[in-house]
Write an enzyme that holds these catalytic residues in place. Sequence first.
Site, PDB file in Angstrom:
ATOM      1  N   GLY A 170       0.832  -1.210   0.000  1.00  0.00           N
ATOM      2  CA  GLY A 170       0.000   0.000   0.000  1.00  0.00           C
ATOM      3  C   GLY A 170       0.857   1.247   0.000  1.00  0.00           C
ATOM      4  O   GLY A 170       2.050   1.185  -0.299  1.00  0.00           O
ATOM      5  N   ASN A 171       0.269   2.377   0.292  1.00  0.00           N
ATOM      6  CA  ASN A 171       1.045   3.617   0.410  1.00  0.00           C
ATOM      7  C   ASN A 171       0.412   4.520   1.456  1.00  0.00           C
ATOM      8  O   ASN A 171      -0.644   4.199   2.002  1.00  0.00           O
ATOM      9  CB  ASN A 171       1.183   4.311  -0.957  1.00  0.00           C
ATOM     10  CG  ASN A 171      -0.165   4.715  -1.511  1.00  0.00           C
ATOM     11  OD1 ASN A 171      -0.844   5.575  -0.957  1.00  0.00           O
ATOM     12  ND2 ASN A 171      -0.557   4.083  -2.612  1.00  0.00           N
ATOM     13  N   HIS A 172       1.057   5.657   1.727  1.00  0.00           N
ATOM     14  CA  HIS A 172       0.646   6.506   2.851  1.00  0.00           C
ATOM     15  C   HIS A 172      -0.469   7.495   2.521  1.00  0.00           C
ATOM     16  O   HIS A 172      -0.761   8.374   3.322  1.00  0.00           O
ATOM     17  CB  HIS A 172       1.846   7.287   3.392  1.00  0.00           C
ATOM     18  CG  HIS A 172       2.827   6.422   4.111  1.00  0.00           C
ATOM     19  ND1 HIS A 172       2.498   5.711   5.226  1.00  0.00           N
ATOM     20  CD2 HIS A 172       4.130   6.138   3.848  1.00  0.00           C
ATOM     21  CE1 HIS A 172       3.554   5.034   5.653  1.00  0.00           C
ATOM     22  NE2 HIS A 172       4.552   5.278   4.819  1.00  0.00           N
ATOM     23  N   SER A 173      -1.089   7.400   1.355  1.00  0.00           N
ATOM     24  CA  SER A 173      -2.140   8.378   1.023  1.00  0.00           C
ATOM     25  C   SER A 173      -3.266   8.309   2.048  1.00  0.00           C
ATOM     26  O   SER A 173      -3.760   7.228   2.379  1.00  0.00           O
ATOM     27  CB  SER A 173      -2.686   8.082  -0.377  1.00  0.00           C
ATOM     28  OG  SER A 173      -3.860   8.832  -0.576  1.00  0.00           O
ATOM     29  N   ALA A 226      -3.811   7.745  -5.067  1.00  0.00           N
ATOM     30  CA  ALA A 226      -2.425   7.275  -5.200  1.00  0.00           C
ATOM     31  C   ALA A 226      -2.509   5.789  -5.539  1.00  0.00           C
ATOM     32  O   ALA A 226      -2.499   4.926  -4.655  1.00  0.00           O
ATOM     33  CB  ALA A 226      -1.675   7.505  -3.893  1.00  0.00           C
TER      34      ALA A 226
END
Length: 403
Positions: free
Chosen positions: A212-215, A280
């Site tokens: 995943g990512n930090h969005s 994102a």
Amino acid sequence: MSILSGKNILLGITAGIAAYKTAGLVRLFIKAGANVKVVMTPASKDFITPLTLSTLSKNPVHSSFTNDDDDNAMWNNHVELGLWADLFIIAPATANTMSKMANGTCDNLLLATYLSAKCPVYFAPAMDLDMYKHSSTLESFRILRAYGNVMIPATSGELASGLVGEGRMAEPEDIVAFIENDILEQLPLRGKKVLITAGPTYEAIDPVRFIGNHSSGKMGYEIAKAAVNLGAEVVLISGPTHLSLSHNMIELIPVTSASEMYDATHLHFNSVDIAILSAAVADYTPKYVSNTKIKKATATFSIELEKTKDILKSLGAIKKHQFLVGFALETNNELENAKGKLQAKNLNLIVLNSLNDKGAGFGGSTNKVTFITDTEVVIEHQLKSKSEVAQDLMQQIMTQQYA
Ligand code: CTP
């Protein structure tokens, strides 16, 4: 969320028995998320107390040009009150007050505030049926409307006198609905549909792990609010976030992976006027997803990844009337890279955030953006709250598309 959320509403109360209903009206405005201040005519205090209204509105209530404390006399500034208001609603509006408003009489704080207010003014008359029908009252209605005030007509029913007929003030729920509809009808994106993607995507590795990512999704959710506040209907396709948003004009479609976001976006794209892709999206996803939890059996471990489909690019390839907006998060050669994406993905506008700018990008509540249009006009903005950035973005879209 109501269109009244965050609005400054000034309620003017005049001396009619329907004044007792204004306690409910204040509560409904507060429930809708508005800030409420109340100004009363002196005689209206016989029908409902300022204490009730100040408690419900959480603001002092004024009815005279100065406060009553002789030792600390202070001027109650009608100009400030009038300018504070995003909208002014006079309810109940008696025949006496309407006649004074129509003639520019200014012998109390409410009337002085009315004359100072620059915002839209609504008035909800209430009186006995013969007064309501009197030629002088009808003339007041005509003049007040001609001045641009909006009348919320009285309804028919049993009146305080015991007589039955027209003259009952509209019910508080109906007053709120009337104002909400009136505002909505005048909004510039009324009848337009906006698709927004927001948040991260999660790409499964096995049943318990993902890439995943930090969005946080904040930027996309703020854009959804800004679009709705301009009257648009919104389809918000959101990856996993901690945010919630409930509004009758927003259809929230939760998705998890890039592939789900692709499908949901394509399902709706044909029916929208504007698409803003702020999500994102993962650029790569595991080629194979294990059905069972992967055990730590080996000293090293690698995952084979394959490219996800570029949603934005795929929409750029099929767009017809749609105004398409993309985001670019860059760390170097920012302008050049963003311009490249604008062209490669056939966009009308790209929003560039640079990770080199303090306060820009993921997680926080601020952002610093640069807009680049399809004619390569570059518009740089200062560091602002994400809510302000969202409003700037919607204004930019309207300037390019609907000006
Ligand atoms: N985007 C998308 N689908 C993807 C990847 C990105 O719709 N699979 C969209 C994002 O929502 C954003 C824009 O494309 O609006 C820019 O994404 P970004 O990752 O910055 O650019 P890429 O084109 O993926 O290029 P790179 O990662 O190489 O910078």
